[in-house]
Scaffold this motif. Structure first.
Motif, mmCIF file in Angstrom:
data_model
loop_
_atom_site.group_PDB
_atom_site.id
_atom_site.type_symbol
_atom_site.label_atom_id
_atom_site.label_comp_id
_atom_site.label_asym_id
_atom_site.label_seq_id
_atom_site.Cartn_x
_atom_site.Cartn_y
_atom_site.Cartn_z
ATOM 1 N N HIS A 311 0.808 -1.217 0.000
ATOM 2 C CA HIS A 311 0.000 0.000 0.000
ATOM 3 C C HIS A 311 0.850 1.281 0.000
ATOM 4 N N MET A 312 2.151 1.151 0.042
ATOM 5 C CA MET A 312 3.012 2.330 -0.024
ATOM 6 C C MET A 312 3.092 2.842 -1.461
ATOM 7 N N SER A 313 3.369 4.124 -1.610
ATOM 8 C CA SER A 313 3.521 4.698 -2.941
ATOM 9 C C SER A 313 4.828 4.235 -3.575
ATOM 10 N N LEU A 314 5.012 4.515 -4.858
ATOM 11 C CA LEU A 314 6.230 4.099 -5.555
ATOM 12 C C LEU A 314 7.463 4.738 -4.924
ATOM 13 N N GLU A 316 7.772 5.751 -1.873
ATOM 14 C CA GLU A 316 7.986 5.143 -0.562
ATOM 15 C C GLU A 316 8.575 3.745 -0.687
ATOM 16 N N LYS A 317 8.203 3.022 -1.733
ATOM 17 C CA LYS A 317 8.786 1.700 -1.952
ATOM 18 C C LYS A 317 10.286 1.806 -2.260
ATOM 19 N N ASN A 332 -3.730 4.952 6.893
ATOM 20 C CA ASN A 332 -4.178 3.902 5.979
ATOM 21 C C ASN A 332 -4.941 2.783 6.679
#
Length: 434
Positions: A311-314, A316-317, A332
């Motif tokens: 569920h993390m953004s790109l 954040e990944k 979240n």
């Protein structure tokens, strides 16, 4: 055959050469060519053997007795000889974390400052791993460590029998005074499961598991059986699962004598367990209750850490969260309702997301992948003991903390230790031939 020159010896020990030419290692000896004295090797063996035990006693901040003793011994060994050799992939793994931290500290300004003590300690603990692993004699370590494992396991079994017979609760055995903070956290209070000298059964199991791995490699059936029985009595789900994985792995080895030996250990453990259970029917109740109460589907450590990463953004990944784990959970929670239980008890989210997938959550995908590759490398190319330890590290990282703590020093020092020249029990070095 040409004798090695003194100059070559002073430059350090080449693991690849030793793997190709075992007679060279036998003549010179790892302890000599690497510049490590017997006293230094003994100090490292003792320090590593008691490291997890001492790590339970906090001194100040992030520092505890294990950290302090470990750093002092590491600096002492470096003072004697500055030659260091370790796995480049391990160094790249640690370096990637600090590169990510540098990028995030520049972007967020206060992130690195807020955790500077923790990451400074991380540098010192990484230095301990490099110093210990490059100078550790596994055979000498095992002689000291095995005694501690047996003592700790007998204490746990005696506690377990007493608790099953009387129904009383027992507190862990304190070897040193504890701080007020530790007392307030309830780390040394009476509990329903035996843990001996450790604050909880999981930590006792983490201490014992490498002993089981070494006993299996060295074909010491009695030692392996006693240690496994100790884990069964403690009721540690973590320990039972990993010990089972070690036995299964050794039973499926290509060499028939290793598989037969592991099978013999399994039969011995089952026989002893059944015998003890007939005398004390409640002895294994804590283990059974703990196993039955573990909900894998909703456990954030075991099953849902990948969901947090998903569920993390790109961005954040790639770089890890730019906010705290608790803040991310609150934002979240509607996507991951299973997080409500952890927010209700106001626990530190990073505690539950700090294993292998926790690396991806906090530091991004690069450190997580490097960690995975490092462990897999030793599983595929390492010695029999390193293969067993790789199993321990991988399974440990799915359910417990692994970075810049006592587990980090204890496990990685053993995993990275050179074993070419001082092990005659089928233990190969990472660069040795199959």
């Amino acid at each position: 055959m040409r004798q090695p020159t003194p100059t070559a010896a002073l430059r350090g020990f080449d693991m690849r050469t030793a793997g190709e030419n075992s007679s060279f290692a036998e003549r010179t000896g790892f302890m000599i060519v690497s510049g490590v004295t017997a006293r230094t090797s003994s100090a490292i063996s003792v320090t590593l053997a008691v490291y997890l035990l001492l790590s339970q006693y906090r001194l100040m901040g992030f520092a505890n007795m294990g950290y302090v003793v470990g750093v002092v011994v590491a600096l002492f060994t470096l003072r004697q000889n500055l030659v260091l050799k370790t796995d480049k992939l391990f160094l790249l793994f640690v370096l990637s974390i600090y590169i990510i931290l540098l990028v995030k500290s520049i972007a967020l300004r206060d992130l690195f400052t807020a955790n500077k003590n923790y990451y400074f300690m991380g540098v010192l603990l990484s230095l301990c791993v490099v110093a210990f692993s490059s100078r550790l004699n596994i055979d000498e370590f095992y002689k000291k460590y095995r005694v501690l494992c047996l003592v700790a396991s007998w204490v746990v079994m005696v506690q377990g029998v007493y608790m099953a017979a009387t129904g009383d609760l027992l507190a862990p055995i304190q070897l040193f005074p504890t701080t007020t903070a530790e007392q307030e956290q309830g780390l040394w209070i009476a509990a329903s499961r035996a843990s001996g000298f450790f604050t909880e059964p999981q930590m006792y199991a983490a201490f014992i598991l490498p002993g089981i791995a070494l006993a299996l490699v060295k074909r010491e059936a009695k030692v392996a059986a006693i240690l496994i029985c100790g884990i069964l009595v403690s009721g540690s789900t973590y320990g039972i699962v990993i010990a089972g994985a070690l036995l299964l792995s050794n039973m499926t080895m290509s060499r028939r004598k290793d598989a037969g030996y592991a099978t013999f250990v399994v039969v011995t453990v089952l026989f002893v367990a059944v015998l003890m259970a007939t005398q004390y029917t409640a002895l294994f109740d804590p283990a059974i209750e703990k196993l039955l109460s573990t909900d894998v589907a909703t456990n954030v450590r075991l099953a849902n850490s990948p969901a947090v990463f998903y569920h993390m953004s790109l961005a954040e990944k790639i770089f890890g969260l730019n906010v705290g784990v608790d803040e991310f959970m609150r934002r979240n929670a509607f996507l991951m309702p299973w997080l409500y239980n952890y927010m209700e008890i106001q626990s530190d989210g990073s505690t539950y997301l700090s294993g292998m997938f926790g690396l991806g959550v906090v530091y991004g995908v690069v450190p997580m992948v490097l960690f995975f590759l490092l462990v897999v490398k030793y599983f595929l190319r390492g010695s029999n003991f390193q293969r067993n330890l790789a199993i321990i590290v991988m399974l440990h990282s799915l359910s417990a903390t692994i970075l810049f703590n006592g587990y980090f020093v204890f496990f990685f020092s053993l995993l990275l230790a050179n074993q070419n020249s001082h092990n005659n029990n089928g233990v190969r070095g990472v660069f040795g031939h199959r």
